[in-house]
Design a protein around this motif. Structure first.
Motif, PDB file in Angstrom:
ATOM      1  N   GLU A 279       0.827  -1.207   0.000  1.00 36.99           N
ATOM      2  CA  GLU A 279       0.000   0.000   0.000  1.00 36.99           C
ATOM      3  C   GLU A 279       0.862   1.258   0.000  1.00 36.99           C
ATOM      4  O   GLU A 279       0.440   2.307  -0.510  1.00 36.99           O
ATOM      5  N   GLU A 280       2.074   1.163   0.522  1.00 32.90           N
ATOM      6  CA  GLU A 280       3.000   2.291   0.434  1.00 32.90           C
ATOM      7  C   GLU A 280       3.449   2.497  -1.013  1.00 32.90           C
ATOM      8  O   GLU A 280       3.622   3.634  -1.461  1.00 32.90           O
ATOM      9  N   LEU A 281       3.656   1.410  -1.760  1.00 30.75           N
ATOM     10  CA  LEU A 281       3.951   1.526  -3.183  1.00 30.75           C
ATOM     11  C   LEU A 281       2.807   2.236  -3.908  1.00 30.75           C
ATOM     12  O   LEU A 281       3.038   3.148  -4.715  1.00 30.75           O
ATOM     13  N   GLU A 282       1.591   1.812  -3.613  1.00 31.15           N
ATOM     14  CA  GLU A 282       0.425   2.403  -4.277  1.00 31.15           C
ATOM     15  C   GLU A 282       0.293   3.878  -3.936  1.00 31.15           C
ATOM     16  O   GLU A 282       0.011   4.708  -4.813  1.00 31.15           O
ATOM     17  N   GLU A 283       0.492   4.222  -2.666  1.00 25.43           N
ATOM     18  CA  GLU A 283       0.377   5.617  -2.250  1.00 25.43           C
ATOM     19  C   GLU A 283       1.420   6.484  -2.945  1.00 25.43           C
ATOM     20  O   GLU A 283       1.158   7.655  -3.271  1.00 25.43           O
ATOM     21  N   ALA A 284       2.586   5.913  -3.207  1.00 31.24           N
ATOM     22  CA  ALA A 284       3.648   6.663  -3.887  1.00 31.24           C
ATOM     23  C   ALA A 284       3.359   6.867  -5.374  1.00 31.24           C
ATOM     24  O   ALA A 284       4.057   7.640  -6.037  1.00 31.24           O
ATOM     25  N   GLY A 285       2.339   6.185  -5.907  1.00 28.12           N
ATOM     26  CA  GLY A 285       1.980   6.351  -7.309  1.00 28.12           C
ATOM     27  C   GLY A 285       2.351   5.189  -8.207  1.00 28.12           C
ATOM     28  O   GLY A 285       2.153   5.255  -9.416  1.00 28.12           O
ATOM     29  N   LEU A 286       2.892   4.119  -7.634  1.00 23.71           N
ATOM     30  CA  LEU A 286       3.308   2.979  -8.452  1.00 23.71           C
ATOM     31  C   LEU A 286       2.117   2.067  -8.734  1.00 23.71           C
ATOM     32  O   LEU A 286       1.364   1.706  -7.832  1.00 23.71           O
ATOM     33  N   ARG A 287       1.969   1.697 -10.009  1.00 24.71           N
ATOM     34  CA  ARG A 287       0.883   0.836 -10.449  1.00 24.71           C
ATOM     35  C   ARG A 287       1.471  -0.338 -11.232  1.00 24.71           C
ATOM     36  O   ARG A 287       2.182  -0.138 -12.228  1.00 24.71           O
ATOM     37  N   PRO A 288       1.176  -1.580 -10.814  1.00 22.69           N
ATOM     38  CA  PRO A 288       1.723  -2.745 -11.517  1.00 22.69           C
ATOM     39  C   PRO A 288       0.971  -3.007 -12.820  1.00 22.69           C
ATOM     40  O   PRO A 288      -0.257  -3.062 -12.838  1.00 22.69           O
ATOM     41  N   PHE A 289       1.729  -3.169 -13.915  1.00 21.09           N
ATOM     42  CA  PHE A 289       1.102  -3.475 -15.199  1.00 21.09           C
ATOM     43  C   PHE A 289       1.464  -4.869 -15.704  1.00 21.09           C
ATOM     44  O   PHE A 289       0.943  -5.309 -16.727  1.00 21.09           O
ATOM     45  N   TRP A 290       2.339  -5.573 -14.986  1.00 21.04           N
ATOM     46  CA  TRP A 290       2.704  -6.923 -15.410  1.00 21.04           C
ATOM     47  C   TRP A 290       3.269  -7.691 -14.216  1.00 21.04           C
ATOM     48  O   TRP A 290       3.889  -7.101 -13.328  1.00 21.04           O
ATOM     49  N   THR A 291       3.037  -8.986 -14.214  1.00 24.24           N
ATOM     50  CA  THR A 291       3.691  -9.843 -13.242  1.00 24.24           C
ATOM     51  C   THR A 291       4.069 -11.157 -13.901  1.00 24.24           C
ATOM     52  O   THR A 291       3.444 -11.586 -14.877  1.00 24.24           O
ATOM     53  N   GLU A 292       5.112 -11.758 -13.356  1.00 16.75           N
ATOM     54  CA  GLU A 292       5.615 -13.031 -13.880  1.00 16.75           C
ATOM     55  C   GLU A 292       6.158 -13.832 -12.702  1.00 16.75           C
ATOM     56  O   GLU A 292       7.166 -13.447 -12.112  1.00 16.75           O
ATOM     57  N   PRO A 293       5.490 -14.910 -12.309  1.00 20.80           N
ATOM     58  CA  PRO A 293       6.006 -15.697 -11.184  1.00 20.80           C
ATOM     59  C   PRO A 293       7.344 -16.331 -11.539  1.00 20.80           C
ATOM     60  O   PRO A 293       7.578 -16.722 -12.686  1.00 20.80           O
ATOM     61  N   ASN A 294       8.211 -16.420 -10.556  1.00 22.57           N
ATOM     62  CA  ASN A 294       9.521 -17.044 -10.768  1.00 22.57           C
ATOM     63  C   ASN A 294       9.375 -18.553 -10.578  1.00 22.57           C
ATOM     64  O   ASN A 294       9.627 -19.098  -9.497  1.00 22.57           O
ATOM     65  N   LEU A 295       8.962 -19.225 -11.653  1.00 18.14           N
ATOM     66  CA  LEU A 295       8.762 -20.672 -11.588  1.00 18.14           C
ATOM     67  C   LEU A 295      10.080 -21.427 -11.677  1.00 18.14           C
ATOM     68  O   LEU A 295      10.134 -22.614 -11.322  1.00 18.14           O
ATOM     69  N   VAL A 296      11.132 -20.760 -12.139  1.00 18.01           N
ATOM     70  CA  VAL A 296      12.447 -21.393 -12.129  1.00 18.01           C
ATOM     71  C   VAL A 296      12.853 -21.696 -10.688  1.00 18.01           C
ATOM     72  O   VAL A 296      13.354 -22.790 -10.379  1.00 18.01           O
ATOM     73  N   PHE A 297      12.619 -20.746  -9.797  1.00 17.25           N
ATOM     74  CA  PHE A 297      12.927 -20.943  -8.381  1.00 17.25           C
ATOM     75  C   PHE A 297      12.126 -22.111  -7.802  1.00 17.25           C
ATOM     76  O   PHE A 297      12.654 -22.945  -7.062  1.00 17.25           O
ATOM     77  N   VAL A 298      10.840 -22.183  -8.140  1.00 12.42           N
ATOM     78  CA  VAL A 298       9.990 -23.261  -7.637  1.00 12.42           C
ATOM     79  C   VAL A 298      10.457 -24.611  -8.174  1.00 12.42           C
ATOM     80  O   VAL A 298      10.465 -25.619  -7.462  1.00 12.42           O
ATOM     81  N   ASN A 299      10.872 -24.623  -9.437  1.00 13.36           N
ATOM     82  CA  ASN A 299      11.322 -25.876 -10.047  1.00 13.36           C
ATOM     83  C   ASN A 299      12.623 -26.371  -9.426  1.00 13.36           C
ATOM     84  O   ASN A 299      12.809 -27.573  -9.201  1.00 13.36           O
TER      85      ASN A 299
END
Length: 324
Positions: A279-299
């Motif tokens: 919520e601090e990111l959001e308050e600062a004006g940052l808006r996420p437009f993409w995400t990608e899970p790190n499945l290499v780490f999980v694998n």
């Protein structure tokens, strides 16, 4: 003499004339005087005359994002019912994970592209065509790990950008930059770490982002990449506090989040602390437009929670090229 077209088809002629008049009036009003967004305040500080289309996209994206925030609250009530009751990775077959509360519901108003190698290392970018011609373009990259395809690609795709890299675990950028003279000439590397507090006498030396900007005499960072194994939490929090009440001086942020490595946070508080930080990111004006899970780490680490994810953000509260 043959009858005129008006004599033969008076209604058709009048309709055509009215149509032409409407087109002319619309063209006259389509310049800066057209203000289809006038009923909606700008999401960003006034500056250069921006595209009406981009302003419309930003308006629609922010509306969608605010709706997502309401849905987040609903999801907390559904599985909580309070935020203190939420487990980031539930063990009783509940149909959610931490990342479902933080969806990238905002849209980049320009082209998006993945920069760098496929697999671990590449990042999703917004509007590089807007940054490409900018004189004095500045990039910061924290966390190199001897693989610099992302940094090399950014330098290749932009005319004037220079990049400042920081990583105490390696001695230089990866071969993608250090072995290419015309790219290396636009790069600057330091064996320092990113932290929430300055400690220049530590081994390795640690600095806040705001201090590094002062040391480099930088007022604005066009592209900020952070992959620092959990230090993103105190480092970004310190950065937000340093600019509280002012525009956060970045255009976009490419961030790998290590949700299981929040310094000093107990497991039972992990969701509530993560939510507060987000919520601090959001308050600062940052808006996420993409995400990608790190499945290499999980694998690689079989049986572990999917605690690592790449997110890309744009800043809607600073006067930057992506808002025009």
């Amino acid at each position: 003499m043959a009858p005129s077209i008006f004599t033969r088809h008076p209604r058709y002629t009048i309709a055509c004339g009215v149509g032409i008049l409407i087109i002319v009036l619309l063209q006259m009003g389509s310049g800066s005087s057209y203000n289809g967004m006038s009923a909606f305040p700008r999401l960003y500080p006034p500056g250069k005359a921006g595209s009406v289309d981009v302003a419309w996209r930003l308006k629609k994206s922010e509306a969608a994002y605010q709706q997502m925030i309401k849905q987040r609250a609903q999801l907390i009530r559904q599985f909580g019912p309070t935020k203190e009751d939420i487990s980031p990775w539930p063990e009783h077959r509940e149909f959610y994970t931490l990342w479902d509360f933080f969806t990238p519901a905002f849209n980049c108003p320009h082209e998006t592209e993945r920069v760098g190698i496929l697999g671990d290392g590449g990042k999703w970018m917004c509007g590089l065509s807007k940054i490409d011609p900018k004189p004095g373009c500045t990039i910061y990259s924290f966390g190199i790990n001897d693989e610099s395809s992302f940094e090399a690609a950014l330098l290749e795709k932009t005319q004037h950008c220079q990049i400042w890299g920081y990583d105490f675990s390696v001695e230089d950028f990866g071969p993608e930059v250090r072995n290419i003279p015309y790219l290396k000439s636009r790069s600057h590397f330091f064996q320092w770490g990113l932290s929430g507090e300055d400690d220049p006498t530590a081994n390795p030396p640690m600095y806040t982002l705001q201090t590094l900007m002062k040391m480099n005499n930088h007022k604005f960072i066009d592209i900020l990449k952070v992959d620092v194994e959990g230090y993103e939490f105190p480092a970004l929090r310190s950065f937000f506090q340093a600019f509280k009440g002012r525009q956060l001086p970045i255009g976009q942020l490419q961030l790998e989040i290590h949700a299981d490595r929040q310094p000093g946070v107990r497991d039972e508080n992990r969701f509530t602390e993560f939510l507060k930080w987000w919520e601090e990111l959001e308050e600062a004006g940052l808006r996420p437009f993409w995400t990608e899970p790190n499945l290499v780490f999980v694998n690689i680490n079989r049986g572990t929670a999917p605690a690592l994810a790449e997110y890309s953000f744009i800043n809607i509260k600073s006067d930057n090229e992506l808002l025009y």
